[in-house]
Scaffold this motif. Sequence first.
Motif, PDB file in Angstrom:
ATOM      1  N   GLN A 122     -19.899  45.517  -7.507  1.00 55.97           N
ATOM      2  CA  GLN A 122     -19.160  44.231  -7.244  1.00 55.97           C
ATOM      3  C   GLN A 122     -17.628  44.427  -6.878  1.00 55.97           C
ATOM      4  O   GLN A 122     -17.035  45.109  -7.332  1.00 55.97           O
ATOM      5  CB  GLN A 122     -19.364  43.273  -8.610  1.00 55.97           C
ATOM      6  N   GLN A 123     -17.448  43.729  -5.987  1.00 59.59           N
ATOM      7  CA  GLN A 123     -15.845  43.692  -5.574  1.00 59.59           C
ATOM      8  C   GLN A 123     -15.703  42.732  -4.584  1.00 59.59           C
ATOM      9  O   GLN A 123     -16.299  41.990  -3.903  1.00 59.59           O
ATOM     10  CB  GLN A 123     -15.675  45.289  -4.909  1.00 59.59           C
ATOM     11  N   GLY A 136     -18.158  39.583  -4.156  1.00 63.75           N
ATOM     12  CA  GLY A 136     -19.297  39.892  -3.849  1.00 63.75           C
ATOM     13  C   GLY A 136     -19.806  41.226  -3.922  1.00 63.75           C
ATOM     14  O   GLY A 136     -19.159  41.797  -4.571  1.00 63.75           O
ATOM     15  N   GLN A 137     -20.958  41.748  -3.221  1.00 62.55           N
ATOM     16  CA  GLN A 137     -21.397  43.062  -3.314  1.00 62.55           C
ATOM     17  C   GLN A 137     -21.032  43.756  -2.416  1.00 62.55           C
ATOM     18  O   GLN A 137     -21.135  43.072  -1.224  1.00 62.55           O
ATOM     19  CB  GLN A 137     -22.934  43.055  -3.736  1.00 62.55           C
ATOM     20  N   THR A 154     -21.745  44.284   3.384  1.00 61.52           N
ATOM     21  CA  THR A 154     -21.443  43.537   2.275  1.00 61.52           C
ATOM     22  C   THR A 154     -22.557  42.173   2.158  1.00 61.52           C
ATOM     23  O   THR A 154     -22.992  41.900   3.281  1.00 61.52           O
ATOM     24  CB  THR A 154     -20.087  42.985   2.344  1.00 61.52           C
ATOM     25  N   ASP A 155     -22.560  41.582   1.083  1.00 59.96           N
ATOM     26  CA  ASP A 155     -23.400  40.416   1.187  1.00 59.96           C
ATOM     27  C   ASP A 155     -22.683  39.127   1.769  1.00 59.96           C
ATOM     28  O   ASP A 155     -23.517  38.059   1.752  1.00 59.96           O
ATOM     29  CB  ASP A 155     -23.896  40.115  -0.323  1.00 59.96           C
ATOM     30  N   HIS A 156     -21.627  39.360   2.224  1.00 59.57           N
ATOM     31  CA  HIS A 156     -21.018  38.183   2.882  1.00 59.57           C
ATOM     32  C   HIS A 156     -20.699  38.464   4.394  1.00 59.57           C
ATOM     33  O   HIS A 156     -19.915  37.906   4.986  1.00 59.57           O
ATOM     34  CB  HIS A 156     -19.611  37.674   2.254  1.00 59.57           C
ATOM     35  N   ALA A 166     -32.727  39.975   1.858  1.00 58.96           N
ATOM     36  CA  ALA A 166     -32.326  41.099   2.750  1.00 58.96           C
ATOM     37  C   ALA A 166     -31.194  42.054   2.545  1.00 58.96           C
ATOM     38  O   ALA A 166     -31.502  43.151   2.843  1.00 58.96           O
ATOM     39  CB  ALA A 166     -32.027  40.324   4.138  1.00 58.96           C
ATOM     40  N   PHE A 167     -30.224  41.256   2.074  1.00 60.23           N
ATOM     41  CA  PHE A 167     -29.211  42.440   1.460  1.00 60.23           C
ATOM     42  C   PHE A 167     -29.531  43.614   0.494  1.00 60.23           C
ATOM     43  O   PHE A 167     -29.305  44.647   0.807  1.00 60.23           O
ATOM     44  CB  PHE A 167     -27.870  41.731   0.950  1.00 60.23           C
TER      45      PHE A 167
END
Length: 183
Positions: A122-123, A136-137, A154-156, A166-167
């Motif tokens: 997480q960051q 996010g991750q 990243t998840d974003h 999918a992430f």
Amino acid sequence: MPLPFLTADRELADRAAESAALPYDEPDHWRRPYRPGPWRVGAAAVFLLLASFVLLSAMIIAMAGSPPGALTVAAVGALAIAFALRLLRVGVWVSAQGLRQVHLLRTTTEPWHAIASVRTRQQPVRWLGLPRTVQGQALIVERRQGAPLRALVTDHSGDFLTRPAAFERATDVLEAWAAEYRP
């Protein structure tokens, strides 16, 4: 309108990804262990649409009798096509040789023996690559020597925004590649 042939293809790919962490017969070829996301594909499609209009205008300029102008506009159209194709190639690629991070203008390749760890944490991450950050991750690769690589996935990002499953699947596959080939 649902397209059943796309749904069936996606379900088969998901089952294959779940059945084996490394479902590839040829580990020496570079491959992206996830599909490009809808944001990335949409942006590339917009640039290809723009390139088609630019190339059409180059043809009209050539027929009007101005070859230097037509060549200039055609070159702009070719650059738009090259940008769209490079945008689709952006991401993380893996093979038995190592891990490759492809950006728009540069590519970084790290052999597996130079990588200390691959993990998710997480960051604050950039939203769609823009300067705005959100919590996010991110998948982090730490080198044995030197500074860690920028966040690989990243998840974003454009590949995983609004696709958390999918992430998770992509990070699991990347961590499995690292576990398999890292000494």
